[in-house]
Design an enzyme around this catalytic site. Sequence first.
Site, PDB file in Angstrom:
ATOM      1  N   LYS A 286       1.277  -6.942   9.381  1.00 50.99           N
ATOM      2  CA  LYS A 286       1.636  -6.046   8.284  1.00 50.99           C
ATOM      3  C   LYS A 286       0.547  -6.124   7.213  1.00 50.99           C
ATOM      4  O   LYS A 286      -0.025  -7.195   6.985  1.00 50.99           O
ATOM      5  CB  LYS A 286       2.990  -6.478   7.718  1.00 50.99           C
ATOM      6  CG  LYS A 286       3.579  -5.552   6.668  1.00 50.99           C
ATOM      7  CD  LYS A 286       4.988  -6.049   6.287  1.00 50.99           C
ATOM      8  CE  LYS A 286       5.647  -5.165   5.244  1.00 50.99           C
ATOM      9  NZ  LYS A 286       7.035  -5.598   4.965  1.00 50.99           N
TER      10      LYS A 286
ATOM     11  N   SER B 162      10.466  -2.250   5.131  1.00 50.60           N
ATOM     12  CA  SER B 162       9.113  -1.829   4.851  1.00 50.60           C
ATOM     13  C   SER B 162       8.126  -2.200   5.946  1.00 50.60           C
ATOM     14  O   SER B 162       6.992  -1.719   5.922  1.00 50.60           O
ATOM     15  CB  SER B 162       8.673  -2.465   3.526  1.00 50.60           C
ATOM     16  OG  SER B 162       8.654  -3.875   3.665  1.00 50.60           O
TER      17      SER B 162
ATOM     18  N   SER C 188      13.457  -6.129   5.460  1.00 48.74           N
ATOM     19  CA  SER C 188      12.284  -5.351   5.872  1.00 48.74           C
ATOM     20  C   SER C 188      11.728  -5.671   7.250  1.00 48.74           C
ATOM     21  O   SER C 188      10.849  -4.966   7.730  1.00 48.74           O
ATOM     22  CB  SER C 188      11.161  -5.524   4.857  1.00 48.74           C
ATOM     23  OG  SER C 188      11.656  -5.361   3.572  1.00 48.74           O
TER      24      SER C 188
END
EC number: 6.3.5.7
Lengths: 485, 474
Positions: free
Chosen positions: A79, A154, A178
């Site tokens: 990420k 996210s 997330s």
Amino acid sequence: MEIYHLTAHEIRDKLQNKEISAKELTELILKRMKNVESKVGAYVYINDENAVSFAEEVDNRIHAGEILSDLVGIPMSLKDNICTEGIFTTCASKILENFIPPYNATVTKMLYEQKSILLGKTNMDEFAMGSSTETSVFKATKNPWDLERVPGGSSGGSAAAVAAGEAFFSLGSDTGGSIRQPASFCGIVGLKPTYGLVSRYGLIAYASSLDQIGPLTKDVEDCALVLNAIVGHDNMDSTSVSFKGVDYKKALINDVEGLKIGILKEYFEEGVDEDIKKAIFDSLKLFESMGAIVEEVSLPHTEYALSAYYIIASSECSSNLARFDGIRYGYRAKNYDSLKDLFIKTRTEGFGEEVKRRIMLGTFSLSLGYYDAYYQKALKVRTLIKQDFEKAFKNFDVLIAPTTPSVAFKIGEKINDPLGMYMSDVCTVPINMAGLPAISIPCGFKDGLPIGLQIIGKHFDESTILRVAYTFEQNTDYHKKRVKL
Amino acid sequence: MKYQTLIGLEIHVELLTASKIFCGCSTAFGGESNTHCCPVCLGLPGALPVLNKKVVEFAVKAGLALNCNIASVCKMDRKNYFYPDLPKAFQTSQYDMPICTNGYIEIDCGKKKKIRIKRVHIEEDAGKTMHAEDGVSLIDYNRCGVPLIEIVTQPDMTSSEEAYKFLERLKSILQYTEVSDCRMEQGSLRCDININVKSEDSSFVSNIVEVKNLNSFKAAAKAIEYEEKRHIDLLKKGENTNKETRRWDESKNKTVIMRMKENVEDYRYFPEPDLVKIEIDSDWVEKIRTSLPEMPNHKKERFIKDYGLPLYDAEILTSSKGMADFFEEVVKEFQDAKMVSNWVMTEFYRSLKESESDIENIKFCAKDFAKLLRLIKRGTISNNIGKRIFKEMYNSGKDPEIIVKEKGLMQISDVDVIKEMVLKVLEEYPESVMDYKNGKGRALGFLVGQVMKVSKGKANPQMVNKIIKKYLDT
Ligand SMILES: [Zn+2]
């Protein structure tokens, strides 16, 4: 099955049997990315050249007969809020558009040491704030199961990359769900470890007391392998816990007999999709049929969790993000006429709407005269939520709830409805508040869209949730379904 | 109407740890700009702090030396504000749970008085902004993350003299415990003053004014005196001071306004989530307590008792640990403590002052100092020659015996040699001899002086005196 749809442990076997080389594998994945990235948009940065040359080096080591770990030569992604030395780390924000960290996050270092191959950095909601990966300044990532839908957020880029066969695993971060929520939307496995189990050093913070790095994988076995690689005390993170080394592979047991499973009553109330409820109850029936004891349990403070979460997370973020002031790195406003003006314009131009919304909420909550009414009260709620869980875990080994109240929603559907968007994390947020570990695994489909089963464990008892998840997987085949792109 | 001044101090002290508060970077003073930095102290995205245990130890040490209670649990908090030299846009400090509370320092301004210490807390320093002439600002982050303690007193001081005494005492205590070198010129001790004035019956009270960043004790005292007068003058006119922050302008000898304090600055303090609570083991605290060196007050009393020194001497000698240690080292070699004290307090202090140096940087050793005193006491050299030799020793670090030999400064104590010189002088100044005989005592001094001059200062003055008198009186 296409090679890019295999799991990491299947690939590991092929690599170790020399059926394929790391270089071939990496090139194959890069080719896959070339084919589907334009549709999915999981990545914000692709590390193609570095990845191939690193794969060659790994092949040399394999040939030299070096001892191989489970993740050697496995292509993966991170990420974009996890720092990678010399490689862009932007948090999908304009303010960090050009930021290249001079150091690696501890988890990055650990995966490099394992000789996993970094394919690139995955898209995310800006600074991990959002539940749909739509707040990224670069683009909205698409759900590989339905390109008109969001992958969740996210860590949506990471989840989409794994689901679309663009990485064998990925690391995300989970502040209020997330990792688990996008795993659920994308039909893969996502684990949020116990707070402190995995070092946060090098994770660009959203909310320090809630953030935790964790794996997104195709199945539970992969999840155990990745977890093994990233767990460990880090003396660069003082909240990192010195937890005695457990081999999570040993948790992969197909047996739940005698295990006490609690169903979280409040997590099935209004707002939760009927089909999701049904899928979860079917899962529980499976566990019961295998000898688990299943009972309902109530966590009375659940209804306050979401609002308290937004106070705490926003408060911490208002402070964590204050360093992005245009002085030393990142974006700086072009025209300004004083120092104050420089700060204001840089931040006004550099941050997106959702980030600003949360900074303002947090700034307000911490302000003189409001601190007691908001921040302090939220901390009290947090304590009550922790106590709810502590009580429940006196009687149960794991707790079960849906990961999300609905399946993946359409792109644009909730972007102008912040409160509606926040609701998609309602089942995951309390777990972060309590610092507990929880996993989401696929447990069904609704109209072709995956449904997630959330299994919550005691502090540092990742082993038991992996065992329950593994048992479910061994007796179902939702995890074997692959997207068609 | 009579007025009383209330003074409270806030003092920032840099701790003498080798590394910074949250990372391993060096705290060394100086160094090229931005060379003692890493992702942690620069607050780069993703970097996390880890508290240096030495910082906690030093804060506990300081707290114990200042008679404070030591918390068993405390925490760090964030103090949020924007400034270019504050890289995280918050300073990690302690807000509502400081590490040390409720201490005091005893001072003596004629009579003993306790100045209460409200709290001592741990915090990090920020960087340094330098404004270049062309309007460009440059920032040096070397100081970022240098560990500090902030010491906050109650408004217990009522005069500049008390504040000065307090600061001196504080400095010496901190130096004694070796938690800080307290070098004001390097910024390792900085002082803010909170001051207001009230009438004796409390019917008139001026608003508290803060004077920031005093860079010497003298400046602090002057600023207090200036403010005291300004407050009283305003109250007399029926006016009041503004709640404001001022600074001391050295060149104009007055305080000038920096900013108004109409609105309380909102730092939005909250617990630092990246650091765990600090738990302080009581056994560890006791261990630190027993390892504390003798504090100035005790040392002072011991000096009076053991060395028979007067209070005045003992106080001056023990005000600096370095000087007290030096004194004791000399006394070990040369037992006349009063003579050692006299020399230290006159010649030695004067030389330090003239060269703007301190005891840590002296070139000669205690042994040589003892040697010098021995030479004087034995009469090998005169007192005045001793002073000259000390100067040379001070400048070059040379052994005093060698200086005496090289320069032939040995005292002349040979009766015949002195007699000869005396006779020569008496012959040369018959008027003075007459004066003396006519009862003008002053003439004796003149004649002795002349003999000393002839001997280039080397003649034993007591002998000269005796011999001249003998000749004149017969
Ligand atoms: Zn550093």
